[in-house]
Design a protein around this motif. Sequence first.
Motif, PDB file in Angstrom:
ATOM      1  N   ASN A 215      71.334  53.584  29.733  1.00 35.20           N
ATOM      2  CA  ASN A 215      71.562  52.173  30.028  1.00 35.20           C
ATOM      3  C   ASN A 215      70.428  51.601  30.871  1.00 35.20           C
ATOM      4  N   GLU A 216      70.148  50.319  30.603  1.00 38.29           N
ATOM      5  CA  GLU A 216      69.063  49.649  31.336  1.00 38.29           C
ATOM      6  C   GLU A 216      69.403  49.563  32.823  1.00 38.29           C
ATOM      7  N   LYS A 217      68.463  49.996  33.676  1.00 37.64           N
ATOM      8  CA  LYS A 217      68.635  49.881  35.126  1.00 37.64           C
ATOM      9  C   LYS A 217      67.316  49.362  35.707  1.00 37.64           C
ATOM     10  N   HIS A 218      67.440  48.505  36.711  1.00 39.37           N
ATOM     11  CA  HIS A 218      66.231  48.003  37.376  1.00 39.37           C
ATOM     12  C   HIS A 218      66.472  47.916  38.876  1.00 39.37           C
TER      13      HIS A 218
ATOM     14  N   ILE B 184      67.151  46.416  42.226  1.00 38.79           N
ATOM     15  CA  ILE B 184      67.906  45.194  42.502  1.00 38.79           C
ATOM     16  C   ILE B 184      67.052  44.146  43.225  1.00 38.79           C
ATOM     17  N   TYR B 185      66.065  44.618  44.018  1.00 37.98           N
ATOM     18  CA  TYR B 185      65.190  43.674  44.732  1.00 37.98           C
ATOM     19  C   TYR B 185      64.221  43.000  43.758  1.00 37.98           C
ATOM     20  N   LEU B 186      63.764  43.756  42.764  1.00 36.74           N
ATOM     21  CA  LEU B 186      62.915  43.160  41.730  1.00 36.74           C
ATOM     22  C   LEU B 186      63.715  42.108  40.961  1.00 36.74           C
ATOM     23  N   CYS B 187      64.947  42.451  40.582  1.00 32.33           N
ATOM     24  CA  CYS B 187      65.811  41.485  39.874  1.00 32.33           C
ATOM     25  C   CYS B 187      65.952  40.213  40.704  1.00 32.33           C
ATOM     26  N   ASN B 188      66.173  40.394  42.018  1.00 28.68           N
ATOM     27  CA  ASN B 188      66.342  39.248  42.913  1.00 28.68           C
ATOM     28  C   ASN B 188      65.066  38.405  42.960  1.00 28.68           C
TER      29      ASN B 188
ATOM     30  N   GLU C 207      70.506  50.541  45.424  1.00 26.29           N
ATOM     31  CA  GLU C 207      69.387  49.637  45.124  1.00 26.29           C
ATOM     32  C   GLU C 207      69.103  49.516  43.634  1.00 26.29           C
ATOM     33  N   THR C 208      70.000  50.076  42.820  1.00 26.20           N
ATOM     34  CA  THR C 208      69.778  50.056  41.369  1.00 26.20           C
ATOM     35  C   THR C 208      70.760  49.114  40.683  1.00 26.20           C
ATOM     36  N   PHE C 209      70.205  48.147  39.980  1.00 30.76           N
ATOM     37  CA  PHE C 209      71.039  47.219  39.223  1.00 30.76           C
ATOM     38  C   PHE C 209      71.229  47.779  37.815  1.00 30.76           C
TER      39      PHE C 209
END
Length: 551
Positions: free
Chosen positions: A219-222, A224-228, A250-252
């Motif tokens: 599953n795609e994970k990124h 969370i701070y980059l997403c923000n 810290e993983t979305f």
Amino acid sequence: MNFRNYSVPYQVDERYAKRVAYFSMEFAIHQPLKIYSGGLGFLAGSHLRSAYELRQNLIGIGILWKYGYYDQARNQDQTLQVTWMEKINSYLEDTGIKYQILIHDAPVWVKAYYLPPTVFNSAPLFLLSTDLPENDYISQTICHRLYDGNVSTKLAQFILLGVGGAKLIDELNFNPSKYHLNEAHGVSAAFYLLNKFKSVEKVREHLVFTTHTPEEAGNEKHDIYLCNNMSYFCGLSLDEVRRVTGITDETFNHSLVALRLAKIANGVSELHGHVSRAMWKHYENICPIISITNAQNWKYWADKQLYNYMEQGNDVLFDDRKKHLKRRAFEIVADQTGKLFDPNVLTIVWARRFAGYKRADLITRDLERFKKLTSNTKYPVQIIWAGKPYPLDYPAISDFNNLVHLSKGYKNVAVLIGYELGLSKRLKQAADVWLNNPRVPREASGTSGMTACMNGAVNFSTDDGWIPEFINHGNNGFVVPQADYHKLHVLEQDEYDLNQLYEILQNQILPIYYDKRDTWRQITKNGMRDVRFKFDSNRMADEYYELIYSY
């Protein structure tokens, strides 16, 4: 046409009156519209075709990929070359709708194009583009390449699909009851809806989710701070995001968030439903996960002549038609590889997206046996491979290139390029045996064997995805019996499957094909009959309304 108060331009069947917006990164509607990579797109394309056939109140939301997935070409030594060519789609309509969304804290212009239902007989499809002169170059590139390898670009693509798609729906004033996410790529729509509805419960009322990934790691994970930083959360603070999604680290995880914010989700085969429930059961606040088995559109895919001759009971014309289909497909083989294949010889085809777990090269791993198989004069065979590796998946590209080099030593082995809808149909018509050997249970559904059946090919597969719901061994196809795979190391699993594959091929498939023609024909027909209704996407599109949209 006025798109500002949009409704589908055909009479809706009252059973399917509920308005639905179907979000997908890729749609394989028809060969000229190259905005897909593989099975996810083939599935979404068939879904839209069936939605149109059934007169459902559903629209598709996707992205207009300027360069598509990529174009598969060859280097001088026949190995894979990745090329990018701008696509022209003059049949798309400009809706005149243009609006801005926030990506990386900067406004990005989005334009919406429209594929009318009558062009390719599909439900209406809206495609988003950022390739506009109003945008800076970086923003223009968001919609250039499907599944871009750059992490920030990929996240921007997810925002374009989710936030951009949800905003388009407001621009259209379509007001769907359900926002259906086909995979978690568009889950940013949930944060847009949270701003709109002001409550997680209301978002949940409107959101449904289809997962296609049978293992947690896939599953795609990124970060969370980059997403923000990318403006993924539509202005919500990280504290609010954590409160809403339940993410504490810290993983979305896109799929996990989709499962927490959707009212209901589904796996794409019975087996995948079980695997998904087991996979996510350790997490809190997951929505119910049911199964709706993937399917393909019979009207688009099936060879109607084969079905006519089968229904008439005319075996002479049935055999003649299959030979004609093979002969026509072999023209493509000859054109690409210089090899002349014989329509009277049993033809094995392995064709789908190249990915490690699909094990394209499995049959070649015992070279001694492979040489015997390909040089057998009593029971001759021909083998064709085709498929597109992801352009940055170097192990998969290496598998492709190794098969190309291997094929040079055989007159009856070929590797083709350009595996899209057109070639896919031709290769299914070329196949007597459609070979599918993913590592169980890595294949969520896998639908290529359905469309192969619709063109008179017999499935030969490991027991994964949709196969346990379909194959009755020796009656409508052939299946490798499951071992206790959990107890086997990957190499042991591969060895077991390889041995079984050769065992069944040499002791059952080849003797039946050559010595018991009537039995072979019956197996082919049984597969064609069994696939027609249970695995036609009309059944699937109906089940989505019945089980998911009405939940």
